[in-house]
Scaffold this motif. Structure first.
Motif, short mmCIF file in Angstrom:
data_model
loop_
_atom_site.label_atom_id
_atom_site.label_comp_id
_atom_site.label_asym_id
_atom_site.label_seq_id
_atom_site.Cartn_x
_atom_site.Cartn_y
_atom_site.Cartn_z
N HIS A 88 0.84 -1.20 0.00
CA HIS A 88 0.00 0.00 0.00
C HIS A 88 0.88 1.25 0.00
O HIS A 88 2.09 1.18 0.22
N ALA A 89 0.24 2.39 -0.21
CA ALA A 89 0.97 3.66 -0.29
C ALA A 89 1.52 4.07 1.07
O ALA A 89 1.09 3.57 2.12
N ALA A 90 2.47 4.97 1.03
CA ALA A 90 3.06 5.50 2.27
C ALA A 90 1.98 6.19 3.11
O ALA A 90 1.04 6.79 2.57
N GLY A 91 2.12 6.08 4.42
CA GLY A 91 1.23 6.78 5.33
C GLY A 91 0.19 5.91 6.01
O GLY A 91 -0.37 6.31 7.02
N GLY A 92 -0.08 4.72 5.48
CA GLY A 92 -1.08 3.85 6.09
C GLY A 92 -0.50 2.98 7.18
O GLY A 92 0.69 3.06 7.52
N ASN A 93 -1.36 2.12 7.75
CA ASN A 93 -0.93 1.25 8.84
C ASN A 93 0.20 0.31 8.43
O ASN A 93 1.18 0.15 9.16
N SER A 94 0.05 -0.35 7.27
CA SER A 94 1.07 -1.32 6.88
C SER A 94 2.40 -0.64 6.58
O SER A 94 3.47 -1.19 6.86
N ASP A 95 2.34 0.57 6.03
CA ASP A 95 3.57 1.31 5.73
C ASP A 95 4.28 1.72 7.02
O ASP A 95 5.49 1.51 7.16
#
Length: 328
Positions: free
Chosen positions: A41-48
Protein backbone atom coordinates in the motif's frame (compact mmCIF):
# COMPACT_ATOMS: atom_id res chain seq x y z
CA UNK A 1 32.59 -53.52 -8.39
CA UNK A 2 29.99 -52.86 -5.65
CA UNK A 3 26.48 -54.27 -5.57
CA UNK A 4 24.27 -52.33 -8.03
CA UNK A 5 21.47 -51.66 -5.52
CA UNK A 6 23.92 -50.40 -2.91
CA UNK A 7 25.78 -48.33 -5.51
CA UNK A 8 22.53 -46.72 -6.68
CA UNK A 9 21.56 -45.97 -3.10
CA UNK A 10 24.92 -44.28 -2.45
CA UNK A 11 24.60 -42.28 -5.67
CA UNK A 12 21.11 -41.16 -4.68
CA UNK A 13 22.36 -40.14 -1.23
CA UNK A 14 25.25 -38.20 -2.76
CA UNK A 15 22.85 -36.40 -5.11
CA UNK A 16 20.54 -35.56 -2.21
CA UNK A 17 23.41 -34.16 -0.16
CA UNK A 18 24.63 -32.12 -3.12
CA UNK A 19 21.14 -30.66 -3.52
CA UNK A 20 20.64 -29.83 0.14
CA UNK A 21 24.10 -28.56 1.04
CA UNK A 22 23.66 -25.18 -0.68
CA UNK A 23 20.47 -24.59 1.33
CA UNK A 24 22.16 -25.64 4.56
CA UNK A 25 25.05 -23.32 3.82
CA UNK A 26 22.64 -20.52 2.93
CA UNK A 27 20.74 -20.98 6.19
CA UNK A 28 23.95 -20.91 8.26
CA UNK A 29 25.02 -17.63 6.73
CA UNK A 30 21.55 -16.09 6.45
CA UNK A 31 21.15 -13.21 5.99
CA UNK A 32 24.26 -12.35 4.01
CA UNK A 33 22.74 -9.48 2.00
CA UNK A 34 19.90 -6.93 2.30
CA UNK A 35 16.33 -8.15 2.70
CA UNK A 36 13.53 -6.48 0.71
CA UNK A 37 10.28 -5.85 2.59
CA UNK A 38 7.46 -5.06 0.17
CA UNK A 39 4.56 -2.89 1.40
CA UNK A 40 1.43 -3.45 -0.73
CA UNK A 41 0.00 0.00 0.00
CA UNK A 42 0.97 3.66 -0.29
CA UNK A 43 3.06 5.50 2.27
CA UNK A 44 1.23 6.78 5.33
CA UNK A 45 -1.08 3.85 6.09
CA UNK A 46 -0.93 1.25 8.84
CA UNK A 47 1.07 -1.32 6.88
CA UNK A 48 3.57 1.31 5.73
CA UNK A 49 4.13 2.72 9.22
CA UNK A 50 4.40 -0.80 10.63
CA UNK A 51 6.79 -1.94 7.89
CA UNK A 52 9.14 1.00 8.35
CA UNK A 53 9.34 0.53 12.12
CA UNK A 54 10.01 -3.19 11.66
CA UNK A 55 12.58 -2.63 8.89
CA UNK A 56 14.58 -0.16 10.96
CA UNK A 57 14.72 -2.31 14.08
CA UNK A 58 15.22 -5.61 12.23
CA UNK A 59 18.15 -4.06 10.32
CA UNK A 60 19.80 -3.17 13.63
CA UNK A 61 19.20 -6.65 15.00
CA UNK A 62 20.47 -8.77 12.08
CA UNK A 63 23.23 -6.47 10.84
CA UNK A 64 21.83 -6.33 7.32
CA UNK A 65 19.78 -3.60 5.72
CA UNK A 66 16.04 -4.24 5.38
CA UNK A 67 14.89 -2.19 2.40
CA UNK A 68 11.26 -1.07 2.25
CA UNK A 69 9.58 -0.97 -1.15
CA UNK A 70 6.04 0.38 -1.58
CA UNK A 71 4.26 -1.32 -4.44
CA UNK A 72 0.61 -0.32 -4.81
CA UNK A 73 -2.29 -1.43 -6.98
CA UNK A 74 -5.33 -3.72 -7.00
CA UNK A 75 -5.87 -3.52 -3.25
CA UNK A 76 -2.35 -4.73 -2.51
CA UNK A 77 -2.64 -7.89 -4.58
CA UNK A 78 -0.07 -6.77 -7.20
CA UNK A 79 2.64 -6.60 -4.53
CA UNK A 80 1.66 -9.94 -3.04
CA UNK A 81 1.66 -11.59 -6.46
CA UNK A 82 5.16 -10.25 -7.16
CA UNK A 83 6.47 -11.65 -3.87
CA UNK A 84 4.78 -15.02 -4.48
CA UNK A 85 6.73 -15.24 -7.76
CA UNK A 86 10.09 -14.16 -6.27
CA UNK A 87 13.01 -16.45 -5.44
CA UNK A 88 12.27 -18.54 -2.31
CA UNK A 89 15.49 -17.62 -0.54
CA UNK A 90 14.14 -15.52 2.33
CA UNK A 91 15.37 -12.22 0.90
CA UNK A 92 11.98 -10.99 -0.35
CA UNK A 93 9.10 -10.60 2.11
CA UNK A 94 5.75 -8.82 2.11
CA UNK A 95 3.62 -7.14 4.78
CA UNK A 96 0.38 -8.88 3.82
CA UNK A 97 -2.97 -8.18 5.47
CA UNK A 98 -6.48 -9.54 5.75
CA UNK A 99 -7.42 -7.56 2.63
CA UNK A 100 -4.80 -9.20 0.42
CA UNK A 101 -5.12 -12.69 1.92
CA UNK A 102 -8.62 -13.18 3.38
CA UNK A 103 -10.80 -10.80 1.32
CA UNK A 104 -9.05 -10.96 -2.06
CA UNK A 105 -9.73 -14.65 -2.86
CA UNK A 106 -13.49 -14.01 -3.04
CA UNK A 107 -13.34 -10.39 -4.21
CA UNK A 108 -11.03 -11.12 -7.17
CA UNK A 109 -11.94 -14.77 -7.73
CA UNK A 110 -10.09 -16.44 -10.61
CA UNK A 111 -8.35 -13.14 -11.43
CA UNK A 112 -6.25 -13.31 -8.26
CA UNK A 113 -2.69 -14.15 -9.30
CA UNK A 114 -1.87 -16.30 -6.26
CA UNK A 115 -3.26 -18.95 -3.93
CA UNK A 116 -3.21 -17.58 -0.40
CA UNK A 117 -2.58 -21.03 1.12
CA UNK A 118 -0.15 -22.55 -1.39
CA UNK A 119 1.95 -19.69 -2.78
CA UNK A 120 3.44 -18.26 0.42
CA UNK A 121 5.69 -19.26 3.29
CA UNK A 122 4.16 -17.76 6.44
CA UNK A 123 6.74 -16.18 8.76
CA UNK A 124 4.51 -14.67 11.43
CA UNK A 125 1.15 -13.11 12.18
CA UNK A 126 2.73 -9.82 13.18
CA UNK A 127 0.06 -7.49 14.58
CA UNK A 128 -3.65 -6.78 14.79
CA UNK A 129 -5.66 -3.57 14.92
CA UNK A 130 -9.39 -3.27 15.50
CA UNK A 131 -11.95 -1.28 13.57
CA UNK A 132 -14.15 1.30 15.20
CA UNK A 133 -17.62 2.27 14.01
CA UNK A 134 -18.18 6.03 14.14
CA UNK A 135 -21.23 8.29 14.00
CA UNK A 136 -21.39 12.12 13.91
CA UNK A 137 -21.20 13.71 17.37
CA UNK A 138 -24.76 15.08 17.21
CA UNK A 139 -26.32 11.83 15.95
CA UNK A 140 -29.46 11.05 18.00
CA UNK A 141 -28.52 7.42 18.71
CA UNK A 142 -25.96 7.40 21.53
CA UNK A 143 -25.27 3.66 21.69
CA UNK A 144 -24.97 0.75 19.26
CA UNK A 145 -28.34 -0.62 20.41
CA UNK A 146 -29.99 2.77 19.86
CA UNK A 147 -28.41 2.98 16.41
CA UNK A 148 -29.80 -0.43 15.45
CA UNK A 149 -33.27 0.53 16.70
CA UNK A 150 -33.18 3.79 14.74
CA UNK A 151 -31.97 2.07 11.56
CA UNK A 152 -34.75 -0.51 11.84
CA UNK A 153 -37.35 2.23 12.30
CA UNK A 154 -36.13 4.02 9.15
CA UNK A 155 -35.33 1.31 6.56
CA UNK A 156 -33.30 2.56 3.61
CA UNK A 157 -32.80 6.03 5.14
CA UNK A 158 -29.45 5.86 6.97
CA UNK A 159 -26.21 5.93 4.98
CA UNK A 160 -22.71 4.60 5.61
CA UNK A 161 -19.43 5.45 3.92
CA UNK A 162 -16.47 3.23 3.08
CA UNK A 163 -13.06 3.47 1.44
CA UNK A 164 -14.50 1.69 -1.61
CA UNK A 165 -16.69 -1.24 -2.58
CA UNK A 166 -15.13 -4.47 -1.34
CA UNK A 167 -12.69 -2.59 0.89
CA UNK A 168 -12.21 -3.85 4.47
CA UNK A 169 -14.13 -0.84 5.81
CA UNK A 170 -17.09 -1.68 3.57
CA UNK A 171 -17.09 -5.35 4.55
CA UNK A 172 -16.76 -4.56 8.26
CA UNK A 173 -19.98 -2.56 7.97
CA UNK A 174 -21.59 -5.44 6.05
CA UNK A 175 -20.69 -7.77 8.94
CA UNK A 176 -22.20 -5.22 11.36
CA UNK A 177 -25.44 -4.92 9.35
CA UNK A 178 -25.79 -8.71 9.26
CA UNK A 179 -25.00 -9.14 12.99
CA UNK A 180 -27.55 -6.45 13.85
CA UNK A 181 -30.33 -8.33 12.09
CA UNK A 182 -29.89 -7.27 8.47
CA UNK A 183 -30.11 -3.48 8.70
CA UNK A 184 -31.46 -1.81 5.56
CA UNK A 185 -28.98 1.03 4.93
CA UNK A 186 -27.45 2.76 1.89
CA UNK A 187 -23.75 2.24 1.10
CA UNK A 188 -21.83 5.29 -0.16
CA UNK A 189 -18.37 4.21 -1.41
CA UNK A 190 -15.51 6.72 -1.66
CA UNK A 191 -12.08 6.48 -3.27
CA UNK A 192 -10.07 5.99 -0.11
CA UNK A 193 -10.38 6.09 3.65
CA UNK A 194 -9.77 9.83 4.10
CA UNK A 195 -12.76 11.02 2.02
CA UNK A 196 -14.96 8.35 3.64
CA UNK A 197 -14.13 9.77 7.07
CA UNK A 198 -14.54 13.35 5.84
CA UNK A 199 -18.05 12.46 4.65
CA UNK A 200 -18.94 11.43 8.20
CA UNK A 201 -17.32 14.52 9.77
CA UNK A 202 -19.28 16.71 7.34
CA UNK A 203 -22.53 14.96 8.25
CA UNK A 204 -23.04 13.58 4.74
CA UNK A 205 -23.33 10.00 6.07
CA UNK A 206 -24.38 8.59 9.43
CA UNK A 207 -21.87 5.76 9.91
CA UNK A 208 -18.38 4.69 8.90
CA UNK A 209 -15.72 2.16 9.89
CA UNK A 210 -12.06 3.04 10.42
CA UNK A 211 -9.07 1.70 12.31
CA UNK A 212 -8.67 2.91 15.89
CA UNK A 213 -5.58 5.03 15.15
CA UNK A 214 -7.39 6.84 12.30
CA UNK A 215 -10.44 7.43 14.49
CA UNK A 216 -8.58 8.57 17.60
CA UNK A 217 -7.86 12.24 16.72
CA UNK A 218 -11.46 12.77 15.51
CA UNK A 219 -12.89 11.16 18.66
CA UNK A 220 -10.57 13.16 20.94
CA UNK A 221 -11.51 16.38 19.14
CA UNK A 222 -15.22 15.64 19.58
CA UNK A 223 -15.79 15.51 15.81
CA UNK A 224 -16.97 11.89 15.82
CA UNK A 225 -18.43 9.47 18.36
CA UNK A 226 -17.58 5.76 18.58
CA UNK A 227 -20.44 3.24 18.69
CA UNK A 228 -18.20 0.28 19.51
CA UNK A 229 -15.06 -1.70 18.81
CA UNK A 230 -15.31 -4.54 16.27
CA UNK A 231 -12.97 -6.83 18.15
CA UNK A 232 -12.91 -9.57 20.78
CA UNK A 233 -11.59 -7.11 23.37
CA UNK A 234 -11.58 -3.38 24.02
CA UNK A 235 -8.87 -1.19 22.56
CA UNK A 236 -6.26 0.13 25.03
CA UNK A 237 -6.42 3.42 23.10
CA UNK A 238 -10.16 3.80 23.93
CA UNK A 239 -10.75 1.67 27.02
CA UNK A 240 -14.21 3.14 27.72
CA UNK A 241 -15.62 2.10 24.34
CA UNK A 242 -17.31 -1.34 24.54
CA UNK A 243 -16.94 -4.12 22.00
CA UNK A 244 -20.02 -4.99 19.95
CA UNK A 245 -20.01 -8.44 21.54
CA UNK A 246 -20.45 -6.78 24.94
CA UNK A 247 -23.62 -4.99 23.85
CA UNK A 248 -25.19 -8.04 22.23
CA UNK A 249 -24.27 -7.48 18.59
CA UNK A 250 -21.95 -10.43 18.00
CA UNK A 251 -19.36 -9.57 15.40
CA UNK A 252 -15.61 -9.11 15.17
CA UNK A 253 -13.66 -7.63 12.27
CA UNK A 254 -10.06 -7.47 13.41
CA UNK A 255 -7.56 -6.28 10.84
CA UNK A 256 -4.17 -7.94 10.81
CA UNK A 257 -0.71 -7.72 9.31
CA UNK A 258 1.45 -10.75 8.56
CA UNK A 259 4.95 -11.27 7.22
CA UNK A 260 5.05 -13.73 4.33
CA UNK A 261 7.60 -14.92 1.80
CA UNK A 262 7.18 -16.98 -1.36
CA UNK A 263 6.43 -20.69 -1.03
CA UNK A 264 9.47 -22.94 -0.83
CA UNK A 265 11.73 -20.98 1.54
CA UNK A 266 13.97 -23.58 3.26
CA UNK A 267 12.60 -24.47 6.69
CA UNK A 268 15.69 -23.33 8.59
CA UNK A 269 15.72 -19.95 6.81
CA UNK A 270 12.00 -19.49 7.55
CA UNK A 271 12.65 -20.43 11.19
CA UNK A 272 15.47 -17.89 11.41
CA UNK A 273 13.22 -15.20 9.94
CA UNK A 274 10.49 -16.04 12.46
CA UNK A 275 12.96 -15.90 15.36
CA UNK A 276 14.47 -12.55 14.37
CA UNK A 277 11.23 -10.83 13.35
CA UNK A 278 9.20 -11.95 16.38
CA UNK A 279 12.03 -10.94 18.72
CA UNK A 280 12.15 -7.52 17.03
CA UNK A 281 8.39 -7.06 17.34
CA UNK A 282 8.39 -8.09 21.01
CA UNK A 283 11.06 -5.56 21.99
CA UNK A 284 9.50 -2.96 24.32
CA UNK A 285 10.34 0.08 22.19
CA UNK A 286 8.80 -1.47 19.05
CA UNK A 287 5.67 -2.50 20.95
CA UNK A 288 5.38 1.02 22.36
CA UNK A 289 5.76 2.67 18.93
CA UNK A 290 3.22 0.33 17.36
CA UNK A 291 0.77 0.80 20.25
CA UNK A 292 0.71 4.53 19.44
CA UNK A 293 -0.53 3.53 15.98
CA UNK A 294 -3.24 1.36 17.51
CA UNK A 295 -1.38 -1.83 16.56
CA UNK A 296 -1.09 -4.72 19.00
CA UNK A 297 1.89 -7.02 18.50
CA UNK A 298 1.08 -10.72 18.08
CA UNK A 299 4.42 -12.13 16.80
CA UNK A 300 3.03 -15.64 16.38
CA UNK A 301 4.20 -18.94 14.98
CA UNK A 302 3.54 -19.64 11.27
CA UNK A 303 0.94 -22.24 12.34
CA UNK A 304 -1.05 -19.58 14.21
CA UNK A 305 -1.18 -17.47 11.06
CA UNK A 306 -2.35 -20.41 8.95
CA UNK A 307 -5.08 -21.23 11.47
CA UNK A 308 -6.35 -17.63 11.44
CA UNK A 309 -6.31 -17.49 7.65
CA UNK A 310 -8.33 -20.72 7.44
CA UNK A 311 -11.10 -19.12 9.52
CA UNK A 312 -10.88 -15.62 8.00
CA UNK A 313 -11.12 -16.57 4.32
CA UNK A 314 -14.68 -17.97 4.67
CA UNK A 315 -15.75 -15.20 7.09
CA UNK A 316 -14.67 -12.33 4.84
CA UNK A 317 -15.66 -14.30 1.76
CA UNK A 318 -19.25 -14.46 3.00
CA UNK A 319 -19.19 -10.71 3.64
CA UNK A 320 -17.99 -10.12 0.07
CA UNK A 321 -20.74 -12.34 -1.37
CA UNK A 322 -23.46 -10.82 0.82
CA UNK A 323 -22.40 -7.30 -0.19
CA UNK A 324 -22.36 -8.13 -3.89
CA UNK A 325 -18.94 -6.48 -4.18
CA UNK A 326 -16.81 -7.27 -7.23
CA UNK A 327 -13.27 -5.98 -7.75
CA UNK A 328 -12.99 -3.38 -10.50
Amino acid sequence: MGHPTRRHALQALAALLAATLPFAAAAQGFPSKPIKLVIPHAAGGNSDAFGRILAQKLSERIGQQVVVENRTGAGGTIACASVAKSAPDGYTLVVADNGTQAIAPTLYGHRLQYDVFKDFTPVTLAATFPSLLLVPPNFPAKTAKEFVALAKSQPGKLTYSSAGTGNGSHLTLELFRAAAGGLDMVHVPYKGGAPAVQALLAGEVQLTSVSVNTALPHVQAGKARPLGVASAKRSPALPDVPTFNEVGIPFEADNWLAILGPAGIPADVAARLNTEITATLRSPDVQERLAKLGLEVVASSPADYTKLLASDVPKWGKAVKDSGAVAE
